[in-house]
Design an enzyme around this catalytic site. Structure first.
Site, short mmCIF file in Angstrom:
data_model
loop_
_atom_site.label_atom_id
_atom_site.label_comp_id
_atom_site.label_asym_id
_atom_site.label_seq_id
_atom_site.Cartn_x
_atom_site.Cartn_y
_atom_site.Cartn_z
N LYS A 185 13.80 -0.13 -24.19
CA LYS A 185 12.81 0.63 -24.96
C LYS A 185 12.93 2.10 -24.57
CE LYS A 185 8.64 2.01 -24.57
NZ LYS A 185 8.83 3.32 -25.22
N GLU A 259 10.67 3.21 -10.71
CA GLU A 259 11.01 4.56 -10.23
C GLU A 259 9.96 5.49 -10.80
OE1 GLU A 259 13.39 5.94 -8.32
OE2 GLU A 259 14.01 3.91 -7.80
N CYS A 294 12.51 14.29 -11.82
CA CYS A 294 11.62 13.53 -10.92
C CYS A 294 11.70 14.08 -9.51
CB CYS A 294 11.96 12.06 -10.96
SG CYS A 294 13.67 11.69 -10.55
#
Ligand code: NAD
Length: 518
Positions: A185, A259, A294
Protein backbone atom coordinates in the site's frame (compact mmCIF):
# COMPACT_ATOMS: atom_id res chain seq x y z
CA UNK A 1 -12.92 14.29 -2.98
CA UNK A 2 -13.17 15.38 -6.57
CA UNK A 3 -12.47 13.62 -9.78
CA UNK A 4 -9.93 15.35 -11.89
CA UNK A 5 -9.20 15.08 -15.55
CA UNK A 6 -5.83 13.58 -16.30
CA UNK A 7 -3.77 14.48 -19.30
CA UNK A 8 -2.81 11.71 -21.70
CA UNK A 9 0.61 11.51 -20.11
CA UNK A 10 -0.44 11.75 -16.48
CA UNK A 11 0.24 8.41 -14.82
CA UNK A 12 -2.31 6.82 -12.59
CA UNK A 13 -1.74 4.81 -9.47
CA UNK A 14 -4.49 2.23 -9.76
CA UNK A 15 -5.14 -0.66 -7.52
CA UNK A 16 -3.82 -3.36 -9.78
CA UNK A 17 -4.43 -6.94 -9.16
CA UNK A 18 -2.49 -9.25 -11.40
CA UNK A 19 -2.83 -6.70 -14.17
CA UNK A 20 -4.34 -3.22 -14.16
CA UNK A 21 -7.85 -2.54 -12.98
CA UNK A 22 -9.36 -0.27 -15.65
CA UNK A 23 -9.82 3.33 -14.51
CA UNK A 24 -13.51 3.13 -15.36
CA UNK A 25 -14.09 0.53 -12.67
CA UNK A 26 -13.04 2.92 -9.91
CA UNK A 27 -15.84 5.25 -8.74
CA UNK A 28 -14.94 8.84 -9.54
CA UNK A 29 -15.28 9.79 -5.87
CA UNK A 30 -12.33 7.50 -5.22
CA UNK A 31 -10.00 9.20 -7.68
CA UNK A 32 -7.77 11.95 -6.33
CA UNK A 33 -5.36 14.26 -8.12
CA UNK A 34 -1.73 14.11 -7.05
CA UNK A 35 -0.41 17.68 -7.22
CA UNK A 36 3.12 19.03 -7.49
CA UNK A 37 4.01 20.61 -4.11
CA UNK A 38 6.20 23.16 -5.87
CA UNK A 39 3.10 24.94 -7.18
CA UNK A 40 0.05 22.96 -5.97
CA UNK A 41 -1.61 23.53 -9.38
CA UNK A 42 0.00 21.01 -11.65
CA UNK A 43 -1.77 17.64 -11.56
CA UNK A 44 0.99 15.07 -11.82
CA UNK A 45 -1.34 12.09 -11.90
CA UNK A 46 -4.29 10.42 -10.31
CA UNK A 47 -4.40 8.12 -7.37
CA UNK A 48 -7.25 5.68 -7.01
CA UNK A 49 -8.18 5.13 -3.42
CA UNK A 50 -8.43 1.37 -3.11
CA UNK A 51 -11.39 -0.05 -1.22
CA UNK A 52 -11.59 -2.90 1.28
CA UNK A 53 -12.85 -4.96 -1.66
CA UNK A 54 -9.65 -4.23 -3.63
CA UNK A 55 -7.62 -5.33 -0.63
CA UNK A 56 -9.70 -8.48 -0.38
CA UNK A 57 -9.02 -9.33 -4.02
CA UNK A 58 -5.33 -8.59 -3.69
CA UNK A 59 -5.14 -10.90 -0.68
CA UNK A 60 -6.92 -13.67 -2.61
CA UNK A 61 -4.19 -13.42 -5.26
CA UNK A 62 -1.43 -13.34 -2.66
CA UNK A 63 -2.82 -16.39 -0.85
CA UNK A 64 -3.01 -18.27 -4.16
CA UNK A 65 0.59 -17.34 -4.99
CA UNK A 66 1.99 -18.22 -1.56
CA UNK A 67 2.62 -22.00 -1.90
CA UNK A 68 4.41 -21.74 -5.23
CA UNK A 69 6.61 -18.85 -4.13
CA UNK A 70 7.48 -20.54 -0.83
CA UNK A 71 8.31 -23.81 -2.60
CA UNK A 72 11.18 -22.20 -4.54
CA UNK A 73 14.58 -22.02 -2.92
CA UNK A 74 15.75 -18.53 -2.04
CA UNK A 75 18.43 -19.03 -4.68
CA UNK A 76 15.74 -19.53 -7.33
CA UNK A 77 13.79 -16.53 -6.02
CA UNK A 78 17.00 -14.48 -6.15
CA UNK A 79 17.34 -15.19 -9.89
CA UNK A 80 13.88 -13.71 -10.40
CA UNK A 81 14.73 -10.70 -8.19
CA UNK A 82 17.81 -10.06 -10.35
CA UNK A 83 15.62 -10.23 -13.48
CA UNK A 84 13.28 -7.71 -11.86
CA UNK A 85 16.26 -5.39 -11.21
CA UNK A 86 17.32 -5.70 -14.87
CA UNK A 87 13.75 -4.91 -15.97
CA UNK A 88 13.73 -1.78 -13.80
CA UNK A 89 17.01 -0.63 -15.36
CA UNK A 90 15.61 -1.19 -18.87
CA UNK A 91 12.38 0.74 -18.22
CA UNK A 92 13.62 4.32 -18.02
CA UNK A 93 14.43 4.92 -14.34
CA UNK A 94 15.23 8.55 -15.23
CA UNK A 95 11.57 9.12 -16.19
CA UNK A 96 10.42 7.67 -12.88
CA UNK A 97 12.87 9.99 -11.07
CA UNK A 98 11.34 13.01 -12.86
CA UNK A 99 7.89 11.78 -11.90
CA UNK A 100 8.99 11.46 -8.28
CA UNK A 101 10.37 15.00 -8.23
CA UNK A 102 7.04 16.24 -9.57
CA UNK A 103 4.90 14.40 -7.02
CA UNK A 104 7.21 14.82 -4.01
CA UNK A 105 9.19 18.00 -4.67
CA UNK A 106 12.66 16.58 -3.95
CA UNK A 107 15.65 17.53 -6.09
CA UNK A 108 16.82 15.32 -8.95
CA UNK A 109 19.83 13.63 -7.33
CA UNK A 110 17.58 12.54 -4.49
CA UNK A 111 14.84 11.25 -6.79
CA UNK A 112 17.49 9.32 -8.72
CA UNK A 113 18.75 7.81 -5.46
CA UNK A 114 15.22 7.00 -4.30
CA UNK A 115 14.07 5.39 -7.58
CA UNK A 116 17.45 3.67 -8.17
CA UNK A 117 17.16 2.11 -4.73
CA UNK A 118 14.72 -0.51 -6.02
CA UNK A 119 17.20 -2.20 -8.37
CA UNK A 120 20.10 -1.79 -5.93
CA UNK A 121 18.11 -3.38 -3.10
CA UNK A 122 16.91 -6.24 -5.32
CA UNK A 123 20.50 -7.06 -6.25
CA UNK A 124 21.80 -6.68 -2.71
CA UNK A 125 19.26 -9.10 -1.25
CA UNK A 126 19.60 -11.54 -4.15
CA UNK A 127 23.20 -11.85 -2.96
CA UNK A 128 22.02 -13.13 0.44
CA UNK A 129 20.03 -16.10 -0.91
CA UNK A 130 22.61 -18.73 -0.01
CA UNK A 131 22.57 -17.56 3.60
CA UNK A 132 18.79 -18.04 3.64
CA UNK A 133 18.95 -21.51 2.08
CA UNK A 134 21.67 -22.75 4.44
CA UNK A 135 20.28 -25.15 7.02
CA UNK A 136 21.89 -25.91 10.36
CA UNK A 137 22.46 -29.54 11.40
CA UNK A 138 22.01 -30.63 14.98
CA UNK A 139 22.68 -34.02 16.56
CA UNK A 140 21.75 -35.40 19.93
CA UNK A 141 21.27 -38.81 21.53
CA UNK A 142 17.74 -39.04 20.13
CA UNK A 143 18.73 -38.50 16.52
CA UNK A 144 19.25 -35.57 14.18
CA UNK A 145 17.56 -32.26 13.53
CA UNK A 146 17.76 -29.50 11.01
CA UNK A 147 16.94 -25.84 11.58
CA UNK A 148 15.64 -24.09 8.50
CA UNK A 149 13.98 -20.80 7.66
CA UNK A 150 10.47 -20.70 6.25
CA UNK A 151 8.38 -17.72 5.11
CA UNK A 152 5.79 -16.11 7.35
CA UNK A 153 3.11 -15.97 4.65
CA UNK A 154 1.24 -13.09 3.07
CA UNK A 155 2.89 -9.83 4.07
CA UNK A 156 1.53 -6.28 3.91
CA UNK A 157 3.97 -3.46 3.19
CA UNK A 158 2.75 0.05 4.11
CA UNK A 159 4.82 2.92 2.76
CA UNK A 160 5.35 6.58 3.80
CA UNK A 161 5.53 9.49 1.37
CA UNK A 162 9.05 10.75 2.04
CA UNK A 163 11.27 8.10 0.34
CA UNK A 164 8.56 6.03 -1.32
CA UNK A 165 10.49 3.78 -3.71
CA UNK A 166 13.55 3.23 -1.57
CA UNK A 167 11.68 2.59 1.67
CA UNK A 168 9.09 0.34 0.01
CA UNK A 169 11.94 -1.70 -1.49
CA UNK A 170 13.66 -2.02 1.90
CA UNK A 171 10.51 -3.74 3.19
CA UNK A 172 9.37 -5.57 0.06
CA UNK A 173 12.58 -7.20 -1.11
CA UNK A 174 13.67 -9.05 2.07
CA UNK A 175 10.08 -10.29 2.38
CA UNK A 176 10.19 -11.61 -1.19
CA UNK A 177 13.57 -13.27 -0.77
CA UNK A 178 12.22 -15.02 2.34
CA UNK A 179 9.38 -16.47 0.24
CA UNK A 180 6.43 -14.25 1.18
CA UNK A 181 3.93 -12.82 -1.33
CA UNK A 182 3.46 -9.12 -0.65
CA UNK A 183 0.61 -6.63 -0.98
CA UNK A 184 1.96 -3.07 -1.07
CA UNK A 185 0.00 0.00 0.00
CA UNK A 186 1.78 3.16 -1.20
CA UNK A 187 1.20 6.48 0.53
CA UNK A 188 -1.74 8.37 -0.91
CA UNK A 189 0.55 11.43 -1.04
CA UNK A 190 3.31 10.07 -3.34
CA UNK A 191 1.96 6.91 -5.00
CA UNK A 192 2.96 7.44 -8.63
CA UNK A 193 6.67 6.63 -9.05
CA UNK A 194 6.31 3.72 -6.63
CA UNK A 195 3.35 2.21 -8.45
CA UNK A 196 5.18 2.52 -11.79
CA UNK A 197 8.16 0.77 -10.21
CA UNK A 198 6.07 -2.03 -8.76
CA UNK A 199 4.23 -2.56 -12.02
CA UNK A 200 7.56 -3.37 -13.71
CA UNK A 201 8.90 -5.36 -10.77
CA UNK A 202 5.75 -7.47 -10.37
CA UNK A 203 5.70 -8.38 -14.07
CA UNK A 204 9.09 -10.08 -13.62
CA UNK A 205 7.72 -12.32 -10.84
CA UNK A 206 5.04 -15.05 -10.82
CA UNK A 207 1.44 -13.72 -10.77
CA UNK A 208 0.16 -12.58 -7.39
CA UNK A 209 3.59 -12.44 -5.72
CA UNK A 210 3.46 -8.62 -5.69
CA UNK A 211 0.18 -6.70 -5.83
CA UNK A 212 -0.47 -3.04 -5.14
CA UNK A 213 -3.45 -1.31 -3.57
CA UNK A 214 -2.99 2.45 -3.29
CA UNK A 215 -5.39 4.13 -0.90
CA UNK A 216 -5.83 5.79 2.43
CA UNK A 217 -4.53 4.46 5.69
CA UNK A 218 -7.97 4.39 7.21
CA UNK A 219 -9.51 2.24 4.45
CA UNK A 220 -6.89 0.21 2.56
CA UNK A 221 -4.39 0.33 5.46
CA UNK A 222 -6.91 -0.83 8.02
CA UNK A 223 -8.22 -3.58 5.73
CA UNK A 224 -4.67 -4.94 5.44
CA UNK A 225 -3.70 -4.70 9.09
CA UNK A 226 -6.85 -6.41 10.35
CA UNK A 227 -7.26 -9.23 7.81
CA UNK A 228 -6.60 -12.71 9.20
CA UNK A 229 -4.83 -13.79 5.98
CA UNK A 230 -2.07 -11.21 6.51
CA UNK A 231 0.62 -12.82 8.65
CA UNK A 232 3.04 -9.90 8.85
CA UNK A 233 2.90 -6.12 8.48
CA UNK A 234 6.01 -4.17 7.53
CA UNK A 235 5.38 -0.49 8.09
CA UNK A 236 7.42 2.69 7.76
CA UNK A 237 5.83 5.91 8.94
CA UNK A 238 4.96 7.92 11.99
CA UNK A 239 5.06 6.63 15.54
CA UNK A 240 1.35 7.46 15.97
CA UNK A 241 0.35 5.25 13.02
CA UNK A 242 2.76 2.57 14.26
CA UNK A 243 0.82 2.39 17.51
CA UNK A 244 -2.50 2.08 15.62
CA UNK A 245 -1.10 -0.71 13.47
CA UNK A 246 0.27 -2.56 16.48
CA UNK A 247 -3.19 -2.51 18.08
CA UNK A 248 -4.90 -3.58 14.82
CA UNK A 249 -2.46 -6.48 14.41
CA UNK A 250 -2.84 -7.74 17.99
CA UNK A 251 -6.01 -9.86 17.62
CA UNK A 252 -4.35 -12.03 14.96
CA UNK A 253 -0.85 -11.72 16.46
CA UNK A 254 0.74 -10.63 13.20
CA UNK A 255 4.50 -10.30 13.02
CA UNK A 256 5.43 -6.62 12.89
CA UNK A 257 8.34 -4.62 11.53
CA UNK A 258 7.90 -0.94 12.41
CA UNK A 259 10.24 1.84 11.29
CA UNK A 260 8.90 4.95 12.93
CA UNK A 261 9.67 8.57 13.63
CA UNK A 262 12.80 10.02 15.14
CA UNK A 263 14.04 13.17 16.83
CA UNK A 264 17.69 12.67 16.07
CA UNK A 265 20.20 14.60 18.20
CA UNK A 266 23.65 15.67 16.95
CA UNK A 267 26.12 16.12 19.83
CA UNK A 268 29.05 18.39 19.01
CA UNK A 269 31.58 17.65 21.75
CA UNK A 270 34.15 20.03 23.19
CA UNK A 271 36.81 18.03 21.33
CA UNK A 272 35.19 18.63 17.89
CA UNK A 273 37.15 20.23 15.07
CA UNK A 274 34.68 22.83 13.78
CA UNK A 275 35.97 23.10 10.23
CA UNK A 276 34.32 23.34 6.82
CA UNK A 277 33.94 19.57 6.55
CA UNK A 278 32.09 19.26 9.83
CA UNK A 279 29.83 22.19 9.06
CA UNK A 280 29.07 20.92 5.56
CA UNK A 281 28.16 17.46 6.89
CA UNK A 282 26.00 18.91 9.64
CA UNK A 283 24.14 21.26 7.30
CA UNK A 284 23.52 18.46 4.79
CA UNK A 285 22.41 16.16 7.60
CA UNK A 286 19.83 18.71 8.66
CA UNK A 287 18.45 20.17 5.46
CA UNK A 288 18.64 17.44 2.79
CA UNK A 289 15.11 16.88 1.48
CA UNK A 290 14.03 19.94 3.49
CA UNK A 291 14.52 17.86 6.64
CA UNK A 292 11.98 15.24 5.54
CA UNK A 293 14.25 12.27 6.18
CA UNK A 294 13.56 9.93 9.10
CA UNK A 295 17.14 10.28 10.29
CA UNK A 296 17.70 13.95 9.56
CA UNK A 297 19.52 15.88 12.28
CA UNK A 298 16.60 17.31 14.26
CA UNK A 299 18.31 18.81 17.35
CA UNK A 300 21.89 20.06 17.64
CA UNK A 301 23.57 20.16 21.06
CA UNK A 302 26.95 21.91 21.22
CA UNK A 303 29.44 22.19 24.07
CA UNK A 304 29.01 25.68 25.51
CA UNK A 305 32.66 26.58 24.85
CA UNK A 306 32.09 25.99 21.11
CA UNK A 307 28.50 27.22 20.87
CA UNK A 308 28.99 30.69 19.36
CA UNK A 309 31.61 29.42 16.90
CA UNK A 310 29.37 26.57 15.74
CA UNK A 311 26.23 28.70 15.42
CA UNK A 312 28.04 31.31 13.33
CA UNK A 313 29.71 28.84 10.96
CA UNK A 314 26.58 26.70 10.62
CA UNK A 315 24.27 29.65 9.92
CA UNK A 316 26.67 31.02 7.30
CA UNK A 317 26.86 27.66 5.53
CA UNK A 318 23.07 27.14 5.60
CA UNK A 319 22.73 30.56 4.00
CA UNK A 320 24.09 29.05 0.76
CA UNK A 321 21.02 26.80 0.35
CA UNK A 322 18.68 27.58 -2.52
CA UNK A 323 15.02 26.68 -2.03
CA UNK A 324 12.99 26.08 -5.16
CA UNK A 325 11.41 23.72 -7.63
CA UNK A 326 13.19 20.37 -7.44
CA UNK A 327 13.42 20.25 -11.26
CA UNK A 328 15.57 23.38 -11.32
CA UNK A 329 19.33 22.56 -11.25
CA UNK A 330 20.08 25.57 -9.02
CA UNK A 331 17.73 24.26 -6.29
CA UNK A 332 19.44 22.60 -3.33
CA UNK A 333 16.28 21.92 -1.33
CA UNK A 334 12.73 21.58 -2.60
CA UNK A 335 9.34 22.36 -1.08
CA UNK A 336 7.73 20.48 1.76
CA UNK A 337 5.70 17.65 0.31
CA UNK A 338 2.42 18.33 2.08
CA UNK A 339 0.67 21.53 3.05
CA UNK A 340 -0.08 20.13 6.50
CA UNK A 341 3.65 19.60 7.12
CA UNK A 342 4.32 23.16 5.89
CA UNK A 343 1.72 24.54 8.33
CA UNK A 344 3.05 22.43 11.20
CA UNK A 345 6.68 23.53 10.78
CA UNK A 346 5.63 27.18 10.66
CA UNK A 347 3.59 26.68 13.84
CA UNK A 348 6.60 25.11 15.60
CA UNK A 349 8.76 28.10 14.70
CA UNK A 350 6.06 30.54 15.83
CA UNK A 351 5.85 28.74 19.16
CA UNK A 352 9.66 28.88 19.58
CA UNK A 353 9.54 32.61 18.91
CA UNK A 354 6.79 33.08 21.50
CA UNK A 355 9.05 31.37 24.04
CA UNK A 356 11.85 33.88 23.42
CA UNK A 357 13.97 31.86 21.00
CA UNK A 358 16.05 33.66 18.39
CA UNK A 359 14.90 32.67 14.90
CA UNK A 360 17.19 33.19 11.89
CA UNK A 361 15.86 32.48 8.41
CA UNK A 362 18.65 31.86 5.91
CA UNK A 363 19.16 30.67 2.34
CA UNK A 364 17.52 32.19 -0.70
CA UNK A 365 14.53 31.73 -2.93
CA UNK A 366 15.29 30.04 -6.25
CA UNK A 367 14.38 32.08 -9.29
CA UNK A 368 11.85 29.54 -10.59
CA UNK A 369 10.05 28.95 -7.32
CA UNK A 370 6.35 29.84 -7.36
CA UNK A 371 6.90 31.09 -3.86
CA UNK A 372 3.39 31.98 -2.86
CA UNK A 373 1.81 28.86 -4.35
CA UNK A 374 4.32 26.17 -3.41
CA UNK A 375 5.06 24.65 0.02
CA UNK A 376 8.40 26.47 0.24
CA UNK A 377 10.14 27.20 3.51
CA UNK A 378 13.56 28.77 3.88
CA UNK A 379 16.03 27.02 6.22
CA UNK A 380 15.57 28.30 9.75
CA UNK A 381 18.09 28.17 12.61
CA UNK A 382 16.66 28.56 16.11
CA UNK A 383 18.93 29.43 19.05
CA UNK A 384 18.42 30.45 22.69
CA UNK A 385 15.36 28.21 22.87
CA UNK A 386 14.08 26.49 26.02
CA UNK A 387 14.63 22.73 26.06
CA UNK A 388 10.95 21.91 26.47
CA UNK A 389 9.35 23.53 23.42
CA UNK A 390 7.80 21.28 20.77
CA UNK A 391 10.48 22.17 18.19
CA UNK A 392 12.99 20.46 20.50
CA UNK A 393 10.91 17.63 21.96
CA UNK A 394 8.99 16.55 18.83
CA UNK A 395 9.91 15.45 15.32
CA UNK A 396 9.63 18.57 13.12
CA UNK A 397 10.24 16.90 9.69
CA UNK A 398 11.08 20.23 8.08
CA UNK A 399 13.96 22.64 7.36
CA UNK A 400 14.11 24.13 10.84
CA UNK A 401 16.58 23.17 13.55
CA UNK A 402 17.17 24.18 17.17
CA UNK A 403 20.80 24.55 18.35
CA UNK A 404 21.25 24.30 22.12
CA UNK A 405 24.31 24.43 24.44
CA UNK A 406 25.42 21.85 27.02
CA UNK A 407 28.16 21.86 29.65
CA UNK A 408 29.14 18.24 30.25
CA UNK A 409 29.03 14.94 28.39
CA UNK A 410 26.60 13.63 31.01
CA UNK A 411 24.24 16.51 30.32
CA UNK A 412 24.52 16.02 26.54
CA UNK A 413 23.72 12.31 26.84
CA UNK A 414 20.78 13.02 29.15
CA UNK A 415 19.38 15.57 26.68
CA UNK A 416 19.88 13.21 23.74
CA UNK A 417 18.14 10.38 25.59
CA UNK A 418 15.39 12.52 27.10
CA UNK A 419 12.80 11.58 24.50
CA UNK A 420 10.64 8.58 23.61
CA UNK A 421 12.37 8.43 20.21
CA UNK A 422 15.57 6.52 19.51
CA UNK A 423 16.07 6.24 15.76
CA UNK A 424 19.56 7.65 15.13
CA UNK A 425 22.02 10.17 16.58
CA UNK A 426 25.46 11.54 15.85
CA UNK A 427 28.53 12.50 17.84
CA UNK A 428 31.02 15.00 16.44
CA UNK A 429 34.59 15.03 17.72
CA UNK A 430 38.21 15.01 16.55
CA UNK A 431 38.85 12.37 19.22
CA UNK A 432 37.51 9.01 17.97
CA UNK A 433 37.77 7.35 21.36
CA UNK A 434 35.90 10.17 23.10
CA UNK A 435 33.19 10.05 20.41
CA UNK A 436 32.89 6.27 20.73
CA UNK A 437 32.49 6.44 24.50
CA UNK A 438 29.66 8.96 24.17
CA UNK A 439 28.06 7.09 21.23
CA UNK A 440 27.70 3.90 23.28
CA UNK A 441 25.66 5.77 25.89
CA UNK A 442 23.03 7.00 23.43
CA UNK A 443 19.70 5.16 23.23
CA UNK A 444 19.40 4.98 19.44
CA UNK A 445 19.43 2.26 16.81
CA UNK A 446 22.31 3.94 14.93
CA UNK A 447 24.90 6.44 16.10
CA UNK A 448 27.12 8.03 13.48
CA UNK A 449 30.43 9.73 14.24
CA UNK A 450 31.24 12.92 12.29
CA UNK A 451 28.44 12.43 9.74
CA UNK A 452 24.66 12.12 9.92
CA UNK A 453 22.99 11.98 6.56
CA UNK A 454 21.59 9.81 3.78
CA UNK A 455 24.04 7.07 2.91
CA UNK A 456 25.71 7.02 6.35
CA UNK A 457 23.78 3.78 6.93
CA UNK A 458 24.54 1.46 4.01
CA UNK A 459 22.49 -1.60 3.04
CA UNK A 460 24.60 -3.93 5.15
CA UNK A 461 24.32 -1.85 8.35
CA UNK A 462 21.34 -2.88 10.49
CA UNK A 463 19.06 0.14 10.82
CA UNK A 464 16.03 0.68 13.03
CA UNK A 465 14.66 2.34 16.09
CA UNK A 466 15.19 2.00 19.80
CA UNK A 467 12.32 2.90 22.17
CA UNK A 468 9.27 4.29 20.30
CA UNK A 469 11.16 4.69 17.03
CA UNK A 470 10.36 1.16 16.02
CA UNK A 471 10.49 -2.59 16.25
CA UNK A 472 12.99 -4.70 14.34
CA UNK A 473 15.69 -3.81 11.87
CA UNK A 474 15.95 -3.08 8.15
CA UNK A 475 19.09 -3.60 6.01
CA UNK A 476 21.31 -6.67 6.10
CA UNK A 477 20.37 -10.30 6.63
CA UNK A 478 18.55 -9.44 9.86
CA UNK A 479 15.73 -7.97 7.72
CA UNK A 480 15.32 -11.32 5.92
CA UNK A 481 15.39 -13.17 9.23
CA UNK A 482 12.56 -10.97 10.47
CA UNK A 483 10.47 -11.89 7.39
CA UNK A 484 10.82 -15.59 8.15
CA UNK A 485 10.69 -17.97 11.07
CA UNK A 486 12.82 -20.88 12.13
CA UNK A 487 11.44 -24.35 11.68
CA UNK A 488 13.03 -27.30 13.43
CA UNK A 489 12.65 -30.69 11.76
CA UNK A 490 13.71 -33.41 14.19
CA UNK A 491 14.19 -37.06 13.19
CA UNK A 492 13.96 -39.07 16.39
CA UNK A 493 15.57 -42.49 15.83
CA UNK A 494 16.34 -43.37 19.43
CA UNK A 495 13.28 -42.44 21.51
CA UNK A 496 14.64 -44.46 24.43
CA UNK A 497 17.10 -41.62 25.03
CA UNK A 498 14.29 -39.16 25.72
CA UNK A 499 13.47 -38.52 29.39
CA UNK A 500 10.64 -40.14 31.38
CA UNK A 501 9.47 -43.72 32.12
CA UNK A 502 7.80 -45.94 29.55
CA UNK A 503 4.02 -45.75 29.85
CA UNK A 504 3.02 -48.59 27.52
CA UNK A 505 4.11 -52.22 27.89
CA UNK A 506 5.93 -53.61 24.83
CA UNK A 507 3.30 -54.86 22.40
CA UNK A 508 2.48 -58.58 22.44
CA UNK A 509 1.31 -60.24 19.27
CA UNK A 510 -0.45 -63.63 18.92
CA UNK A 511 1.81 -66.25 17.31
CA UNK A 512 0.65 -68.20 14.26
CA UNK A 513 0.24 -71.20 16.62
CA UNK A 514 -2.29 -69.20 18.62
CA UNK A 515 0.02 -68.86 21.65
CA UNK A 516 1.15 -65.38 22.72
CA UNK A 517 4.75 -64.55 21.88
CA UNK A 518 6.81 -63.26 24.78
P1 NAD B 1 2.12 8.14 8.26
O1 NAD B 1 2.25 7.30 9.48
O2 NAD B 1 1.15 9.23 8.25
O3 NAD B 1 1.72 7.23 7.00
C1 NAD B 1 2.52 6.14 6.58
C2 NAD B 1 1.65 5.14 5.82
O4 NAD B 1 0.71 4.57 6.73
C3 NAD B 1 0.83 5.73 4.68
O5 NAD B 1 0.81 4.82 3.61
C4 NAD B 1 -0.56 5.86 5.29
O6 NAD B 1 -1.60 5.82 4.36
C5 NAD B 1 -0.59 4.62 6.18
N1 NAD B 1 -1.55 4.68 7.28
C6 NAD B 1 -2.02 5.77 7.94
N2 NAD B 1 -2.90 5.39 8.89
C7 NAD B 1 -2.99 4.03 8.83
C8 NAD B 1 -3.73 3.06 9.55
N3 NAD B 1 -4.58 3.40 10.53
N4 NAD B 1 -3.58 1.76 9.23
C9 NAD B 1 -2.72 1.40 8.26
N5 NAD B 1 -2.00 2.28 7.53
C10 NAD B 1 -2.12 3.58 7.82
O7 NAD B 1 3.60 8.63 7.93
P2 NAD B 1 4.06 9.62 6.76
O8 NAD B 1 3.57 10.99 7.09
O9 NAD B 1 3.73 9.03 5.43
O10 NAD B 1 5.65 9.57 6.91
C11 NAD B 1 6.37 10.42 7.75
C12 NAD B 1 6.76 9.70 9.01
O11 NAD B 1 7.44 8.49 8.70
C13 NAD B 1 7.73 10.48 9.88
O12 NAD B 1 7.37 10.34 11.23
C14 NAD B 1 9.06 9.79 9.63
O13 NAD B 1 10.00 9.95 10.67
C15 NAD B 1 8.63 8.39 9.47
N6 NAD B 1 9.64 7.64 8.73
C16 NAD B 1 10.41 6.72 9.40
C17 NAD B 1 11.41 6.04 8.74
C18 NAD B 1 12.28 5.04 9.43
O14 NAD B 1 13.04 4.34 8.76
N7 NAD B 1 12.24 4.92 10.74
C19 NAD B 1 11.63 6.30 7.38
C20 NAD B 1 10.83 7.25 6.74
C21 NAD B 1 9.84 7.91 7.42
Amino acid sequence: MTQTSTSATAPTALPYLDGDVPLGTIPSADLLPVRNPANRDEVVGTVALGSADHVDRALDLAVAAAPGWAALTATARADLLRSAADALDRHDPAARAVLLTREHGKVRWESTLDVGGAAAILRYYAGLAAEFDAEVDHRNAAGTARFRRRPLGVTAVIVPWNYPVYLASLMLVPALLAGNPVVVKPSEVTPLALTETLRILAAALPPGVVTVVPGTGSVAGTALTTDRRVRAVLFTGSTATGRTIMAAAAPTLKRLGLELGGNDPALVLESAMIDDRLIDELVRGTFTSSGQVCYSVKRIYVHRSRYAELVTAYTEAADALVVGDGRDPETTIGPLTTRSQYDRVRALVAEARRHGARVRTVGRRGTTAHWERGNFLLPTVVTDAPHDIALVTEEQFGPTVPILPFDTDDEAVALANGTDYGLAASVWSADASHADTVARRIEAGSVFVNAHRLGASDLAMPFGGAKQSGLGRRHGFVAVEECSELQTIAHVVNPASLPGPTVAAPPTRPSPSGRKEQ
